[in-house]
Design a protein around this motif. Structure first.
Motif, PDB file in Angstrom:
ATOM      1  N   ALA A   1       0.619  -1.270  -0.089  1.00 26.49           N
ATOM      2  CA  ALA A   1      -0.064  -0.040  -0.032  1.00 26.49           C
ATOM      3  C   ALA A   1       0.700   1.239   0.150  1.00 26.49           C
ATOM      4  CB  ALA A   1      -1.020   0.180   1.143  1.00 26.49           C
ATOM      5  N   PHE A   2       2.002   1.355   0.880  1.00 30.20           N
ATOM      6  CA  PHE A   2       2.475   2.622   0.942  1.00 30.20           C
ATOM      7  C   PHE A   2       3.446   2.656  -0.560  1.00 30.20           C
ATOM      8  CE2 PHE A   2       6.918   4.422   1.749  1.00 30.20           C
ATOM      9  CZ  PHE A   2       6.236   5.520   2.445  1.00 30.20           C
ATOM     10  N   LEU A   3       3.925   1.626  -1.150  1.00 31.18           N
ATOM     11  CA  LEU A   3       4.700   1.647  -2.515  1.00 31.18           C
ATOM     12  C   LEU A   3       3.633   2.547  -3.450  1.00 31.18           C
ATOM     13  CD1 LEU A   3       6.645  -1.211  -2.488  1.00 31.18           C
ATOM     14  CD2 LEU A   3       7.534   1.049  -2.232  1.00 31.18           C
ATOM     15  N   GLN A   4       2.241   1.969  -3.467  1.00 37.03           N
ATOM     16  CA  GLN A   4       1.380   2.394  -4.374  1.00 37.03           C
ATOM     17  C   GLN A   4       0.896   3.754  -4.228  1.00 37.03           C
ATOM     18  OE1 GLN A   4      -1.950  -0.615  -3.953  1.00 37.03           O
ATOM     19  NE2 GLN A   4      -0.685  -1.942  -4.858  1.00 37.03           N
ATOM     20  N   GLN A   5       1.347   4.371  -3.063  1.00 40.98           N
ATOM     21  CA  GLN A   5       0.943   5.882  -2.813  1.00 40.98           C
ATOM     22  C   GLN A   5       1.830   6.688  -3.622  1.00 40.98           C
ATOM     23  OE1 GLN A   5       1.204   6.018   1.662  1.00 40.98           O
ATOM     24  NE2 GLN A   5      -0.886   4.755   1.676  1.00 40.98           N
ATOM     25  N   GLY A   6       3.030   6.264  -4.036  1.00 41.25           N
ATOM     26  CA  GLY A   6       3.702   7.126  -4.932  1.00 41.25           C
ATOM     27  C   GLY A   6       4.300   8.267  -4.364  1.00 41.25           C
ATOM     28  N   HIS A   7       4.721   8.312  -3.169  1.00 43.54           N
ATOM     29  CA  HIS A   7       5.351   9.382  -2.289  1.00 43.54           C
ATOM     30  C   HIS A   7       6.757   9.787  -2.843  1.00 43.54           C
ATOM     31  CE1 HIS A   7       1.863   9.307   0.156  1.00 43.54           C
ATOM     32  NE2 HIS A   7       2.483   8.185   0.982  1.00 43.54           N
ATOM     33  N   ASP A   8       6.925  11.228  -3.143  1.00 45.08           N
ATOM     34  CA  ASP A   8       8.502  11.395  -3.493  1.00 45.08           C
ATOM     35  C   ASP A   8       9.072  12.247  -2.275  1.00 45.08           C
ATOM     36  OD1 ASP A   8       8.327  10.160  -6.274  1.00 45.08           O
ATOM     37  OD2 ASP A   8       6.776  12.003  -6.673  1.00 45.08           O
ATOM     38  N   CYS A   9       8.342  12.991  -1.406  1.00 42.81           N
ATOM     39  CA  CYS A   9       8.878  13.894  -0.749  1.00 42.81           C
ATOM     40  C   CYS A   9       7.838  13.877   0.774  1.00 42.81           C
ATOM     41  CB  CYS A   9       9.091  15.338  -1.030  1.00 42.81           C
ATOM     42  SG  CYS A   9       7.751  15.973  -1.880  1.00 42.81           S
ATOM     43  N   PHE A  10       8.490  14.394   1.682  1.00 43.79           N
ATOM     44  CA  PHE A  10       7.497  14.555   3.061  1.00 43.79           C
ATOM     45  C   PHE A  10       8.285  15.880   3.647  1.00 43.79           C
ATOM     46  CE2 PHE A  10       6.623  14.510   7.566  1.00 43.79           C
ATOM     47  CZ  PHE A  10       5.363  13.715   7.557  1.00 43.79           C
TER      48      PHE A  10
ATOM     49  N   GLY B   1       5.481  18.088   7.137  1.00 44.31           N
ATOM     50  CA  GLY B   1       4.134  17.163   7.629  1.00 44.31           C
ATOM     51  C   GLY B   1       3.264  16.566   7.021  1.00 44.31           C
ATOM     52  N   ASP B   2       3.785  16.574   5.447  1.00 45.73           N
ATOM     53  CA  ASP B   2       2.820  15.951   4.482  1.00 45.73           C
ATOM     54  C   ASP B   2       3.499  15.237   3.364  1.00 45.73           C
ATOM     55  OD1 ASP B   2       0.160  16.628   5.513  1.00 45.73           O
ATOM     56  OD2 ASP B   2       0.328  18.780   4.763  1.00 45.73           O
ATOM     57  N   TYR B   3       3.158  14.370   2.922  1.00 49.48           N
ATOM     58  CA  TYR B   3       3.782  13.486   1.725  1.00 49.48           C
ATOM     59  C   TYR B   3       3.114  14.243   0.674  1.00 49.48           C
ATOM     60  CZ  TYR B   3       4.873   9.461   4.509  1.00 49.48           C
ATOM     61  OH  TYR B   3       5.510   8.537   5.225  1.00 49.48           O
ATOM     62  N   GLY B   4       3.989  14.386  -0.278  1.00 48.68           N
ATOM     63  CA  GLY B   4       3.815  14.854  -1.807  1.00 48.68           C
ATOM     64  C   GLY B   4       4.668  14.616  -2.768  1.00 48.68           C
ATOM     65  N   ARG B   5       4.550  15.152  -3.991  1.00 43.90           N
ATOM     66  CA  ARG B   5       4.953  14.663  -5.344  1.00 43.90           C
ATOM     67  C   ARG B   5       5.974  15.681  -5.554  1.00 43.90           C
ATOM     68  NH1 ARG B   5       3.047  10.181  -7.881  1.00 43.90           N
ATOM     69  NH2 ARG B   5       5.266  10.300  -8.609  1.00 43.90           N
TER      70      ARG B   5
ATOM     71  N   GLY C   1      16.245  -7.473 -10.050  1.00 43.65           N
ATOM     72  CA  GLY C   1      16.537  -6.760 -11.558  1.00 43.65           C
ATOM     73  C   GLY C   1      15.216  -5.855 -11.764  1.00 43.65           C
ATOM     74  N   GLU C   2      14.249  -6.095 -11.188  1.00 41.52           N
ATOM     75  CA  GLU C   2      13.121  -5.413 -11.777  1.00 41.52           C
ATOM     76  C   GLU C   2      12.732  -4.074 -10.814  1.00 41.52           C
ATOM     77  OE1 GLU C   2      10.032  -8.218 -10.761  1.00 41.52           O
ATOM     78  OE2 GLU C   2      10.857  -9.824 -12.265  1.00 41.52           O
ATOM     79  N   THR C   3      12.360  -3.311 -11.803  1.00 41.12           N
ATOM     80  CA  THR C   3      11.824  -1.924 -11.285  1.00 41.12           C
ATOM     81  C   THR C   3      10.470  -2.095 -10.720  1.00 41.12           C
ATOM     82  OG1 THR C   3      13.237  -0.628 -12.855  1.00 41.12           O
ATOM     83  CG2 THR C   3      11.176   0.309 -11.819  1.00 41.12           C
ATOM     84  N   PHE C   4      10.321  -1.865  -9.359  1.00 45.12           N
ATOM     85  CA  PHE C   4       9.231  -1.861  -8.555  1.00 45.12           C
ATOM     86  C   PHE C   4       8.497  -0.596  -8.277  1.00 45.12           C
ATOM     87  CE2 PHE C   4      12.163  -1.892  -5.372  1.00 45.12           C
ATOM     88  CZ  PHE C   4      11.709  -1.007  -4.221  1.00 45.12           C
ATOM     89  N   ALA C   5       9.090   0.529  -8.382  1.00 43.09           N
ATOM     90  CA  ALA C   5       8.757   1.836  -8.046  1.00 43.09           C
ATOM     91  C   ALA C   5       9.633   2.842  -8.639  1.00 43.09           C
ATOM     92  CB  ALA C   5       8.633   1.872  -6.540  1.00 43.09           C
ATOM     93  N   GLU C   6       9.165   4.164  -8.570  1.00 45.11           N
ATOM     94  CA  GLU C   6       9.930   5.230  -9.197  1.00 45.11           C
ATOM     95  C   GLU C   6       9.895   6.162  -8.060  1.00 45.11           C
ATOM     96  OE1 GLU C   6       8.569   6.445 -12.977  1.00 45.11           O
ATOM     97  OE2 GLU C   6       7.139   7.697 -12.159  1.00 45.11           O
ATOM     98  N   VAL C   7      10.901   7.005  -8.092  1.00 44.66           N
ATOM     99  CA  VAL C   7      10.971   8.310  -7.153  1.00 44.66           C
ATOM    100  C   VAL C   7      11.392   9.492  -7.921  1.00 44.66           C
ATOM    101  CG1 VAL C   7      13.289   7.963  -6.161  1.00 44.66           C
ATOM    102  CG2 VAL C   7      11.645   9.395  -4.923  1.00 44.66           C
ATOM    103  N   ARG C   8      10.389  10.484  -7.760  1.00 43.50           N
ATOM    104  CA  ARG C   8      10.939  11.516  -8.794  1.00 43.50           C
ATOM    105  C   ARG C   8      11.791  12.609  -7.664  1.00 43.50           C
ATOM    106  NH1 ARG C   8       8.692  12.907 -13.259  1.00 43.50           N
ATOM    107  NH2 ARG C   8       6.772  11.577 -13.889  1.00 43.50           N
ATOM    108  N   GLU C   9      12.857  13.322  -8.565  1.00 46.38           N
ATOM    109  CA  GLU C   9      13.667  14.115  -8.143  1.00 46.38           C
ATOM    110  C   GLU C   9      13.209  15.513  -7.587  1.00 46.38           C
ATOM    111  OE1 GLU C   9      18.205  15.481  -8.085  1.00 46.38           O
ATOM    112  OE2 GLU C   9      17.542  13.731  -8.781  1.00 46.38           O
ATOM    113  N   ALA C  10      13.722  15.914  -6.336  1.00 42.96           N
ATOM    114  CA  ALA C  10      13.174  17.082  -5.733  1.00 42.96           C
ATOM    115  C   ALA C  10      13.860  18.213  -6.647  1.00 42.96           C
ATOM    116  CB  ALA C  10      13.479  17.164  -4.274  1.00 42.96           C
ATOM    117  N   GLU C  11      13.054  19.116  -7.137  1.00 42.53           N
ATOM    118  CA  GLU C  11      13.921  20.326  -7.746  1.00 42.53           C
ATOM    119  C   GLU C  11      13.827  21.527  -6.793  1.00 42.53           C
ATOM    120  OE1 GLU C  11      12.794  19.963 -12.386  1.00 42.53           O
ATOM    121  OE2 GLU C  11      11.020  20.387 -11.247  1.00 42.53           O
TER     122      GLU C  11
END
Length: 368
Positions: free
Chosen positions: A12-21, A24-28, A42-52
Motif C-alpha cells: 500500500a505504501f509503495l502504491q501511494q507514490g510518495h516522493d517527498c515529505f 508534515g505531509d507527503y507530496g510529489r 533486477g526489476e523496477t518496482f517503483a520510481e521516485v521523482r527528483e526534488a527540484e
C-alpha cells in the motif's frame, strides 16, 4: 525456503507514490523520475521523482520556520519523549520497514531486521537519553586584573538551526537515524536526503515521526541525486551539513559547504580498514571475524575490513577455514530468510566491483 510474503502495508505504501515529505505531509516532486530497482530480481518496482528547487526551498523553509517557532524552544525532555515514542513505533512497524529496506537495497531481510530496525530504535533511545544532559562548562580565566576584578568564562551550547543530512544507500535508515536523532535532541530541525536507490525507508520513517508527535516541519525528506544534495548544501538557510559517503564526493560536499556560507560540515567518509591476527588467535574466532568483517551485507559496509594480516604460522588454517565457510554460504534472494549472501545493492556499484575483478591480478599461489 522461499521469499517471505510482502506485508499489505508495504504494498500500500509503495502504491501511494510518495516522493517527498515536507512540513508534515507527503507530496510529489516535479523533477525527473528515477527507477527504484529490486537488486534481488533486477526489476523496477517503483520510481521516485527528483526534488527540484521548489521542493528543496519548501523543505528548508519548513524546517527553518519549525526551528524558530516550536522546536528550538521546546523543553529538552519533551524532545526526548518524542524520540522515545518514535523508537516504539519503529519497533511496532519493524517488519514493514525491514521489507522496504530489503526491497530497495538487497540487504538480507535478517540484516534489515537487526540493523535497520533494531539498531535504529536503540540509537533513538540513546539520543533521547541525552535530553537534559547537554551542558557546557565554566572556568575562571587568569586574565590580568585592573581593579581587583575576577572573570568567569562559560560555554553555552545552542542549536545551530537547520541541518541537511545526506545519507548513503548501504544502511539508509540506521545512518539517517544517527543524523536525525542527534540533531533533533539538540534542538535542530532536519532536511534529510536519502539515496535515490533507497528512498522508501526514510519516507516511511517520516510518517512515523509525525505519528510520534514530531511537529510539522521539524523533519523533512527530499529525494534525488547529487543535484538535490547540492541544492541543500548551498541553501542560505542550511546551517549544518552532515554527509556520509565516498571520499571523492565528501571532498566536494565539504568545499561546497565552505563556499556557500562557511557552513559547518561533518563528513563520514570511506575507510581503508585492516584486521590483524596474531599467532595465538583462536582459529574459529579468526575465521568468524573474517567472515563478519569482510562479508556482512556483501561487504558493503564502510567499516568493512579490506586487508587481513595473519601470522604466517596460522595462515593456512585460517585461509582454509574461510574457504570452507565461503563454500557453505547460501547465495540467494534477500527476501529468503535462509539467505546468507544477497545481491550487490545497485547497478553502478555492481559495475564498479566488476571492474575491480577485471583489473585484479590472477593470484593463484599463497606467499611462501
Amino acid at each position: 525456503m522461499s521469499d517471505i510474503a510482502l506485508l499489505p502495508e508495504v504494498r500500500a505504501f509503495l502504491q501511494q507514490g510518495h516522493d517527498c515529505f515536507i512540513n508534515g505531509d507527503y507530496g510529489r516532486a516535479t523533477g525527473p523520475a528515477h527507477p527504484v530497482v529490486n537488486p534481488g530480481t533486477g526489476e523496477t518496482f517503483a520510481e521516485v521523482r527528483e526534488a527540484e528547487q521548489a521542493q528543496t526551498d519548501a523543505a528548508v523553509n519548513a524546517a527553518h520556520h519549525a526551528f524558530h517557532s516550536v522546536w528550538r524552544d521546546m523543553a529538552p525532555l519533551q524532545r526526548g519523549a518524542i524520540l522515545n515514542r518514535l523508537a516504539d513505533l519503529i519497533d511496532q512497524h519493524g517488519e514493514e520497514l525491514a521489507q522496504l529496506e530489503t526491497l530497495c537495497s538487497g540487504k538480507t531481510i535478517q540484516l534489515s531486521r537487526a540493523f535497520e530496525v533494531g539498531q535504529s530504535s536503540h540509537f533513538l533511545r540513546y539520543y533521547a537519553g541525552w535530553a537534559g544532559k547537554i551542558n557546557g562548562e565554566t572556568l575562571t580565566p587568569s586574565l590580568p586584573s585592573m581593579q581587583g576584578e575576577r572573570y568567569t568564562a562559560f560555554t553555552l551550547r545552542e542549536p545551530v538551526g537547520v541541518v541537511a543530512g545526506i545519507v548513503p544507500w548501504n544502511f539508509s535508515l540506521m545512518i539517517a537515524i544517527w543524523k536525525i536523532a542527534s540533531a533533533l535532541i539538540c534542538g535542530c530541525t532536519v532536511v534529510i536526503k536519502p539515496s535515490e536507490f533507497t528512498p522508501f525507508t526514510l519516507l516511511r520513517l517520516a510518517g512515523l515521526a509525525k505519528e510520534a508527535g514530531l511537529p510539522d516541519g521539524v523533519l523533512n525528506v527530499v529525494c534525488g541525486t547529487g543535484a538535490c544534495g547540492q541544492a541543500l548544501i548551498e541553501h542560505e538557510k542550511i546551517n549544518k551539513v552532515s554527509f556520509t559517503g565516498s571520499m571523492s564526493t565528501g571532498r566536494r560536499v565539504g568545499a561546497q559547504a565552505m563556499q556557500a556560507n562557511l557552513t559547518r560540515a561533518t563528513l563520514e567518509l570511506g575507510g581503508k580498514n585492516a584486521a590483524g591476527f596474531l599467532a595465538d588467535i583462536d582459529t574459529q574466532k579468526a575465521v568468524a571475524g573474517v567472515m563478519e568483517a569482510a562479508y556482512l551485507h556483501q561487504g558493503q559496509v564502510c567499516a568493512a575490513a579490506e586487508r587481513f594480516y595473519v601470522h604466517r604460522s596460522r595462515l593456512d588454517e585460517i585461509v582454509d577455514g574461510v574457504a570452507a565457510q565461503l563454500k557453505q554460504l547460501k547465495i540467494g534472494s534477500p527476501l529468503d530468510e535462509s539467505t546468507d549472501f544477497g545481491p550487490l545493492s545497485n547497478r553502478p556499484h555492481f559495475e564498479k566491483v566488476s571492474q575491480y575483478f577485471a583489473s585484479a591480478p590472477d593470484v593463484t599461489r599463497r606467499p611462501t
